[in-house]
Design a protein around this motif. Structure first.
Motif, PDB file in Angstrom:
ATOM      1  N   PRO A   1       0.704  -1.191  -0.024  1.00 26.76           N
ATOM      2  CA  PRO A   1      -0.271  -0.126  -0.025  1.00 26.76           C
ATOM      3  C   PRO A   1       0.890   1.283  -0.091  1.00 26.76           C
ATOM      4  CG  PRO A   1      -0.761  -1.696   1.656  1.00 26.76           C
ATOM      5  CD  PRO A   1       0.458  -1.991   0.992  1.00 26.76           C
ATOM      6  N   ILE A   2       2.444   1.185   0.242  1.00 28.92           N
ATOM      7  CA  ILE A   2       2.930   2.374   0.669  1.00 28.92           C
ATOM      8  C   ILE A   2       2.951   3.488  -0.746  1.00 28.92           C
ATOM      9  CG2 ILE A   2       5.153   3.132   0.678  1.00 28.92           C
ATOM     10  CD1 ILE A   2       5.754   0.832   2.708  1.00 28.92           C
ATOM     11  N   PRO A   3       3.116   2.843  -1.815  1.00 22.93           N
ATOM     12  CA  PRO A   3       3.138   3.826  -3.034  1.00 22.93           C
ATOM     13  C   PRO A   3       1.940   4.685  -3.199  1.00 22.93           C
ATOM     14  CG  PRO A   3       4.134   1.746  -3.944  1.00 22.93           C
ATOM     15  CD  PRO A   3       3.409   1.398  -2.448  1.00 22.93           C
ATOM     16  N   GLY A   4       0.701   3.786  -3.235  1.00 22.37           N
ATOM     17  CA  GLY A   4      -0.774   4.503  -3.351  1.00 22.37           C
ATOM     18  C   GLY A   4      -0.730   5.609  -2.168  1.00 22.37           C
ATOM     19  N   LEU A   5      -0.426   5.141  -1.054  1.00 25.74           N
ATOM     20  CA  LEU A   5      -0.605   6.029   0.106  1.00 25.74           C
ATOM     21  C   LEU A   5       0.147   7.267   0.190  1.00 25.74           C
ATOM     22  CD1 LEU A   5      -0.877   3.414   3.199  1.00 25.74           C
ATOM     23  CD2 LEU A   5      -2.757   4.740   2.178  1.00 25.74           C
ATOM     24  N   LEU A   6       1.407   7.131  -0.307  1.00 23.47           N
ATOM     25  CA  LEU A   6       2.117   8.260  -0.668  1.00 23.47           C
ATOM     26  C   LEU A   6       1.619   9.311  -1.566  1.00 23.47           C
ATOM     27  CD1 LEU A   6       5.875   6.796  -0.658  1.00 23.47           C
ATOM     28  CD2 LEU A   6       4.709   8.307   1.119  1.00 23.47           C
ATOM     29  N   LEU A   7       1.040   8.671  -2.745  1.00 27.99           N
ATOM     30  CA  LEU A   7       0.537   9.501  -3.970  1.00 27.99           C
ATOM     31  C   LEU A   7      -0.786  10.247  -3.111  1.00 27.99           C
ATOM     32  CD1 LEU A   7       0.013  10.551  -6.717  1.00 27.99           C
ATOM     33  CD2 LEU A   7      -1.523   8.399  -7.006  1.00 27.99           C
ATOM     34  N   VAL A   8      -1.789   9.301  -2.586  1.00 25.38           N
ATOM     35  CA  VAL A   8      -2.904  10.194  -2.132  1.00 25.38           C
ATOM     36  C   VAL A   8      -2.558  11.222  -0.797  1.00 25.38           C
ATOM     37  CG1 VAL A   8      -5.214   9.649  -0.464  1.00 25.38           C
ATOM     38  CG2 VAL A   8      -4.387   7.984  -2.557  1.00 25.38           C
ATOM     39  N   THR A   9      -1.505  10.716   0.057  1.00 28.64           N
ATOM     40  CA  THR A   9      -1.335  11.572   1.255  1.00 28.64           C
ATOM     41  C   THR A   9      -0.593  12.974   0.687  1.00 28.64           C
ATOM     42  OG1 THR A   9      -0.795   9.830   2.672  1.00 28.64           O
ATOM     43  CG2 THR A   9       0.227  12.211   3.145  1.00 28.64           C
ATOM     44  N   THR A  10       0.150  12.943  -0.398  1.00 26.95           N
ATOM     45  CA  THR A  10       0.455  14.159  -1.150  1.00 26.95           C
ATOM     46  C   THR A  10      -0.462  14.831  -1.603  1.00 26.95           C
ATOM     47  OG1 THR A  10       2.601  12.771  -1.827  1.00 26.95           O
ATOM     48  CG2 THR A  10       2.179  14.913  -2.886  1.00 26.95           C
TER      49      THR A  10
ATOM     50  N   GLN B   1     -11.453  22.105   1.506  1.00 30.24           N
ATOM     51  CA  GLN B   1     -10.436  20.913   1.433  1.00 30.24           C
ATOM     52  C   GLN B   1     -11.021  19.813   0.518  1.00 30.24           C
ATOM     53  OE1 GLN B   1      -9.185  20.567   5.490  1.00 30.24           O
ATOM     54  NE2 GLN B   1      -9.993  18.798   5.689  1.00 30.24           N
ATOM     55  N   ILE B   2     -12.069  19.272   1.049  1.00 30.57           N
ATOM     56  CA  ILE B   2     -12.645  18.050   0.528  1.00 30.57           C
ATOM     57  C   ILE B   2     -13.096  18.253  -1.077  1.00 30.57           C
ATOM     58  CG2 ILE B   2     -14.794  16.666   0.209  1.00 30.57           C
ATOM     59  CD1 ILE B   2     -13.305  16.046   2.488  1.00 30.57           C
ATOM     60  N   LEU B   3     -13.505  19.500  -1.492  1.00 30.09           N
ATOM     61  CA  LEU B   3     -13.595  19.887  -2.726  1.00 30.09           C
ATOM     62  C   LEU B   3     -12.333  19.817  -3.426  1.00 30.09           C
ATOM     63  CD1 LEU B   3     -15.446  20.357  -5.566  1.00 30.09           C
ATOM     64  CD2 LEU B   3     -15.362  23.034  -4.349  1.00 30.09           C
ATOM     65  N   LEU B   4     -11.382  20.437  -2.958  1.00 28.91           N
ATOM     66  CA  LEU B   4      -9.859  20.396  -3.387  1.00 28.91           C
ATOM     67  C   LEU B   4      -9.418  18.891  -3.753  1.00 28.91           C
ATOM     68  CD1 LEU B   4      -8.608  23.950  -1.755  1.00 28.91           C
ATOM     69  CD2 LEU B   4      -9.134  23.377  -4.185  1.00 28.91           C
ATOM     70  N   GLY B   5      -9.465  18.280  -2.671  1.00 29.97           N
ATOM     71  CA  GLY B   5      -9.251  16.968  -2.607  1.00 29.97           C
ATOM     72  C   GLY B   5      -9.740  16.034  -4.123  1.00 29.97           C
ATOM     73  N   LEU B   6     -11.082  16.244  -4.394  1.00 33.07           N
ATOM     74  CA  LEU B   6     -11.705  15.709  -5.264  1.00 33.07           C
ATOM     75  C   LEU B   6     -11.168  16.047  -6.584  1.00 33.07           C
ATOM     76  CD1 LEU B   6     -14.477  13.744  -5.622  1.00 33.07           C
ATOM     77  CD2 LEU B   6     -15.470  16.108  -6.089  1.00 33.07           C
ATOM     78  N   LEU B   7     -11.055  17.567  -6.737  1.00 32.35           N
ATOM     79  CA  LEU B   7     -10.417  18.117  -8.012  1.00 32.35           C
ATOM     80  C   LEU B   7      -9.114  17.594  -8.271  1.00 32.35           C
ATOM     81  CD1 LEU B   7     -11.905  21.733  -7.910  1.00 32.35           C
ATOM     82  CD2 LEU B   7     -12.718  19.622  -9.082  1.00 32.35           C
TER      83      LEU B   7
END
Length: 349
Positions: A30-39, A55-61
């Motif tokens: 899971p590390i690569p995907g989690l790093l991408l999502v966290t970034t 922030q939720i809307l920005l995360g979605l976009l």
């Protein structure tokens, strides 16, 4: 056509309907995907702090902008963990923001309204399927997915209806429709609530009672305000619990004869709902230290942001263009009905 496990994004019930994988789990996977999502989530937080957008809307976009990365299989385990496991943990931690007193303060009307909304939305889904010369059971799938919790409910209902009654293509169309509808709702409903000058309680009910996906419904509530987010959480999780009687009713009406899986109560009561109720009970009965409650609330918000961002990265929006517009009429009609009925109840609060 993709297999069904590729369709549940921020899904709560999905894995309960799928056979367990024989693949050995590697803790590093899971590390690569989690790093991408966290970034991506940290970028959303930075932009939110500097420009004031939710922030939720920005995360979605940002997630949609990174959608091309989902083709890399190395990212899939981390994206799945963010959109499923961390979402559930975040929902449990949200119990630190809610007490039974606050739930009781909503009154009986909202909960009666939810049952009426569910019945109305499913009925419109079936009617829309009939008017567009499609199978009524396809309308039932589309209406049920819209009324309860999006992709999660679609998976659960499809396992009851059976692939011989609604094809895998029909299931995929439903999933694509509710995914896009949830994304559009998250982007527009909080703004509409502000335009209509709804109170926090009214806005929270509107968002929680009409947005399909759990993470986006809760995130949409917090995009309005903290209070609206708490109301949206209670309302949305109440909708999720309605999946249990709906599955039982569908199984009874259709009279399963060897098609799909038989429904059991064990499928319908996942651990995160029990955990949420337990934390709410703890918060209602015990004075939780303010620091602990604050850390828990912050973690819950961040986990929800991760879940929404991961869901956007995984969304297969390009598939929408591959089908005729009539196939999406039941989901569209049910979505508009859910908004209209939820707004009607919200105005009555």
């Amino acid at each position: 056509m993709k297999s069904t496990d590729s369709f549940y994004m921020a899904d709560l019930y999905g894995e309960l309907q799928l056979a367990p994988s024989d693949e050995k789990r590697n803790w590093r996977a899971p590390i690569p995907g989690l790093l991408l999502v966290t970034t991506a989530a940290l970028a959303a937080l930075w932009l939110s702090e500097h420009y004031g957008a939710p922030q939720i809307l920005l995360g979605l976009l940002i997630g949609f902008a990174l959608n091309f990365t989902s083709a890399d299989a190395r990212l899939r385990p981390g994206l799945d963990m963010a959109s499923q496991t961390l979402l559930r943990v975040g929902i449990v931690l949200l119990g630190l923001r809610v007490t039974f007193g606050e739930i009781a303060a909503l009154g009986l009307l909202p909960f009666l309204g939810l049952a009426a909304i569910m019945a109305g939305v499913i009925g419109v889904g079936v009617l829309a399927a009939r008017l567009t010369s499609q199978d009524l059971r396809f309308g039932l799938l589309a209406g049920g997915a819209t009324a309860i919790c999006g992709v999660s409910a679609a998976l659960a209902l499809w396992s009851i209806i059976g692939s011989k009654r609604v094809s895998q293509e029909g299931f995929a169309i439903t999933v694509l429709g509710v995914t896009l509808a949830s994304a559009l709702a998250l982007a527009t409903y909080p703004a509409l609530a502000a335009m209509l000058e709804l109170s926090d309680t009214q806005a929270g009910f509107l968002v929680g009672a009409s947005i399909h996906d759990v993470a986006q419904a809760i995130g949409g509530g917090f995009a309005v305000s903290e209070k609206a987010g708490e109301v949206a959480t209670v309302v949305k999780l109440s909708r999720v619990t309605l999946l249990v009687p709906l599955l039982l009713l569908v199984a009874l009406v259709l009279g399963q004869k060897g098609e799909g899986k038989r429904f059991s109560l064990r499928q319908g009561v996942p651990w995160f709902i029990a955990g949420f109720v337990a934390v709410v009970a703890l918060n209602s009965l015990v004075a939780v230290p303010a620091a602990l409650a604050g850390y828990g609330a912050s973690a819950a918000s961040f986990f929800l942001l991760l879940a929404v961002t991961a869901a956007a990265i995984k969304a297969d929006l390009s598939g929408i263009l591959a089908h005729g517009w009539k196939a999406f009429v039941p989901v569209a009609a049910a979505t508009l009905t859910a908004f209209a009925l939820a707004l009607s109840v919200a105005w009555a609060l």
